[in-house]
Design a protein around this motif. Structure first.
Motif, PDB file in Angstrom:
ATOM      1  N   UNK A 259       0.843  -1.209   0.000  1.00 26.51           N
ATOM      2  CA  UNK A 259       0.000   0.000   0.000  1.00 26.51           C
ATOM      3  C   UNK A 259       0.876   1.256   0.000  1.00 26.51           C
ATOM      4  N   UNK A 260       2.012   1.161  -0.687  1.00 27.70           N
ATOM      5  CA  UNK A 260       2.997   2.245  -0.721  1.00 27.70           C
ATOM      6  C   UNK A 260       2.369   3.564  -1.183  1.00 27.70           C
ATOM      7  N   UNK A 316      -3.067  -2.569  11.124  1.00 29.13           N
ATOM      8  CA  UNK A 316      -2.416  -1.959   9.966  1.00 29.13           C
ATOM      9  C   UNK A 316      -2.044  -0.491  10.189  1.00 29.13           C
ATOM     10  N   UNK A 317      -1.051  -0.036   9.381  1.00 29.37           N
ATOM     11  CA  UNK A 317      -0.719   1.368   9.364  1.00 29.37           C
ATOM     12  C   UNK A 317      -1.372   2.112   8.217  1.00 29.37           C
ATOM     13  N   UNK A 360      -0.149   5.672   8.250  1.00 33.51           N
ATOM     14  CA  UNK A 360       1.086   5.838   7.482  1.00 33.51           C
ATOM     15  C   UNK A 360       1.359   4.547   6.729  1.00 33.51           C
ATOM     16  N   UNK A 361       1.222   4.600   5.427  1.00 34.85           N
ATOM     17  CA  UNK A 361       1.428   3.412   4.600  1.00 34.85           C
ATOM     18  C   UNK A 361       2.895   3.266   4.233  1.00 34.85           C
ATOM     19  N   UNK A 362       3.267   2.038   3.878  1.00 38.17           N
ATOM     20  CA  UNK A 362       4.626   1.775   3.425  1.00 38.17           C
ATOM     21  C   UNK A 362       5.601   1.466   4.532  1.00 38.17           C
ATOM     22  N   UNK A 363       5.086   1.056   5.711  1.00 35.12           N
ATOM     23  CA  UNK A 363       5.942   0.747   6.847  1.00 35.12           C
ATOM     24  C   UNK A 363       6.441  -0.682   6.839  1.00 35.12           C
ATOM     25  N   UNK A 364       7.557  -0.893   7.534  1.00 35.15           N
ATOM     26  CA  UNK A 364       8.154  -2.230   7.573  1.00 35.15           C
ATOM     27  C   UNK A 364       7.276  -3.228   8.312  1.00 35.15           C
ATOM     28  N   UNK A 365       6.543  -2.759   9.332  1.00 32.44           N
ATOM     29  CA  UNK A 365       5.709  -3.689  10.106  1.00 32.44           C
ATOM     30  C   UNK A 365       4.557  -4.237   9.269  1.00 32.44           C
ATOM     31  N   UNK A 367       4.582  -4.530   6.047  1.00 27.35           N
ATOM     32  CA  UNK A 367       5.173  -5.405   5.030  1.00 27.35           C
ATOM     33  C   UNK A 367       5.512  -6.774   5.621  1.00 27.35           C
ATOM     34  N   UNK A 368       6.115  -6.787   6.809  1.00 28.50           N
ATOM     35  CA  UNK A 368       6.470  -8.055   7.453  1.00 28.50           C
ATOM     36  C   UNK A 368       5.231  -8.919   7.682  1.00 28.50           C
ATOM     37  N   UNK A 369       4.152  -8.263   8.089  1.00 24.59           N
ATOM     38  CA  UNK A 369       2.912  -8.982   8.377  1.00 24.59           C
ATOM     39  C   UNK A 369       2.163  -9.365   7.102  1.00 24.59           C
TER      40      UNK A 369
END
Length: 418
Positions: A259-260, A316-317, A360-365, A367-369
Motif C-alpha cells: 500500500x505504498x 495496519x498502518x 502511514x502506509x509503506x511501513x516495515x511492520x 510489510x512483514x505482516x
C-alpha cells in the motif's frame, strides 16, 4: 588497533559537528477539543514545523520544533485560535551542545576501558556498533554469528547478528528485530544493542528465549542517516541518497511496497516523510525486504524499535481496519505493556498503528505482516528523553533495561503461541 580507529572516528565526529539549532524552540501544545486537534493535524502538514509527536488522545500534548524565523508567526497563529501552548525549550541548539559534550565524554571513557566497544552509558557510532557485533562473534563462536547483509547508499556495512543457543539445530523459528530505520531515534539503536547484550552475554539467564527460536538482529538499518545525525544534523530522520540537488533522503518507513504511498507519506522530496521515488528505492529497505522474505515460514515475530512515545503498535498502518488475526498481535503487545507496567510503572499504549497514532502506509511492520507472513509484527516506540528524541546519557540504561523487560515478555508470549 580497534580502539585507536574508534578514537580517530570519535575526534573526526567533533570536527565535523555542525549546530543547526541555535534559537530553535520546542513547544508542547495541548488540544482541548476535536477542533483544536484537527487544527494541529493541519499545522503538521506545514514542512516548516517539525512535529515530534502528534498523539490522537486529547489528554496528551503534541510537541513541535520551530526555527527562529517562523516562531513569531507560529505563536500568533496559536494565539489567534486560542490554543494553549508552552515553550519547553528556548534554545534547542544549546541543549544539544551540552548533550554532545556529555556523550563525547562517556564514549572516551568507554574507549579507555578494557571492556567491549559499546556501553550503555553513551550513544555509540556505527563503527563502534559493528565492532561490538564482531567482538561477540569472536567471543561466542558456537552461539553467535555476524553477517554483512548489504551496503548502505554511502557504502557502509549493514550487519546482522544471529544468536542461537548453540545446539546446532537448523531451521528453527526466528524472531527478527531491527532498529534505526529513522536516524535520529538513537535510543532505538541502544535498545537493540541491549537485547543483543542480554541474549549473547547473559545467556545463562535468558537461555529459555533461545530454546526454540533463533534471533536475528539488525541494530542499525540506516547507518548513513545515523552518522549524519551525529556529525551534521542531529534531527535527521531519513536515508541519505540524493533525490535532487536540494533534497536528500527518503523516509525508509514509508518506502516498503505494501500500500505504498496511499496515506501518511509525502511526495515532496524534501519532506521528512518522503515516500521515495518508487517503493523500495533505497538499498536499506531492499535489504530488510530480502531478509524478511528469506525468513518467510520461519519468521514468527517481527519487532522494529523506534522512538518516541510509549507505544506498542501492530498492523495496519495504512487503514483503520484490523487484520483478521489482530488479537494475536494484541495479546503479544499487551504482554509487553503489562510486564513493563509491573516492573517500572511506565505505561505503554497498545493498538493498531492507525487507530492509536496515525495512518502511514509503506511501513516495515505492515510489510512483514502482510507480505512476508510474520504472524506477529510490532512497532515499539520507546519513551521520550530530553525533549523527545534526545535522551541524556544518564537515561540510556534505564530506558533500555525497561525496554528489555517488555521485549522478553513479548518473546515469551510468542514462544507460547508458536
Amino acid at each position: 588497533m580497534l580502539k585507536l580507529f574508534a578514537a580517530v572516528l570519535l575526534l573526526a565526529g567533533v570536527a565535523l559537528a555542525v549546530d543547526n539549532y541555535d534559537g530553535y524552540k520546542i513547544y508542547d501544545i495541548t488540544a482541548r477539543n476535536a477542533f483544536e486537534k484537527q487544527f494541529l493535524l493541519r499545522l503538521s502538514g506545514n514542512e516548516a514545523y517539525d512535529f515530534f509527536d502528534l498523539p490522537r488522545s486529547l489528554d496528551a500534548a503534541s510537541r513541535v520544533m520551530v526555527k527562529p524565523e517562523d516562531q513569531e508567526g507560529f505563536e500568533h497563529l496559536l494565539e489567534k485560535y486560542n490554543v494553549n501552548y508552552l515553550v519547553i525549550n528556548e534554545n534547542f541548539g544549546e541543549s544539544l551542545r551540552k548533550e554532545q559534550e556529555e556523550n563525547q565524554s562517556q564514549r572516551l571513557m568507554n574507549l579507555r576501558s578494557a571492556g567491549r566497544s559499546v556501553s550503555f552509558k553513551a550513544f555509540h557510532r556505527h563503527a563502534e556498533i559493528n565492532a561490538y557485533l564482531d567482538e561477540l562473534a569472536a567471543a561466542y563462536p558456537s552461539r553467535v554469528s555476524v553477517q554483512v547483509a548489504g551496503k548502505s547508499y554511502e557504502n557502509r556495512d549493514i550487519k546482522t547478528i544471529t544468536i542461537t543457543n548453540g545446539d546446532g539445530k537448523t531451521g528453527k523459528n526466528v524472531i527478527f528485530l531491527d532498529a534505526g530505520i529513522h536516524a535520529r531515534e538513537w535510543i532505538a539503536h541502544a535498545g537493540a544493542l541491549y537485547v543483543i547484550h542480554q541474549l549473547a552475554e547473559n545467556f545463562a539467564v535468558n537461555s529459555d528465549l533461545l530454546k526454540n527460536f533463533d534471533w536475528v538482529i539488525l541494530p542499525v538499518v540506516n547507518p548513513d542517516g545515523y552518522e549524519y545525525s551525529h556529525t551534521t544534523t542531529r534531527m535527521w530522520r531519513k536515508t541519505r541518497k540524493p533525490i535532487s540537488s536540494a533534497c536528500y533522503g527518503t523516509d525508509a518507513n514509508r518506502n516498503f511496497d505494501f500500500h505504498w504511498g496511499e496515506v501518511g507519506a509525502s511526495s515532496y522530496s524534501c519532506s521528512d516523510t518522503f515516500k521515495g521515488e518508487t517503493a523500495f528505492s533505497e538499498p536499506e529497505t531492499q535489504l530488510i525486504r530480502d531478509l524478511l522474505l528469506s525468513l518467510t515460514g520461519r519468521g514468527k515475530f517481527y519487532l522494529t524499535l523506534h522512538s518516541y512515545g510509549n507505544y506498542l503498535l501492530y498492523p495496519w498502518g495504512w487503514t483503520s481496519a484490523l487484520p483478521s488475526s489482530w488479537r494475536d498481535n494484541d495479546e503479544v503487545a499487551q504482554a509487553g505493556a503489562d510486564a513493563i507496567k509491573s516492573a517500572t510503572g511506565t505505561k505503554y499504549t497498545v493498538g493498531s498503528s492507525t487507530n492509536v497514532l496515525y495512518a502511514a502506509a509503506g511501513g516495515s511492520d505492515d510489510y512483514a505482516f502482510g507480505v512476508a507472513n510474520f504472524p506477529v509484527s510490532i512497532t515499539m516506540e520507546l519513551p521520550a528523553g530530553g525533549t523527545g528524541f534526545n535522551p541524556s546519557t544518564s537515561q540510556i540504561e534505564g530506558f533500555v533495561s525497561e525496554t528489555w523487560v517488555g521485549i522478553k515478555a513479548m518473546a515469551q508470549k510468542v514462544a507460547e503461541k508458536y
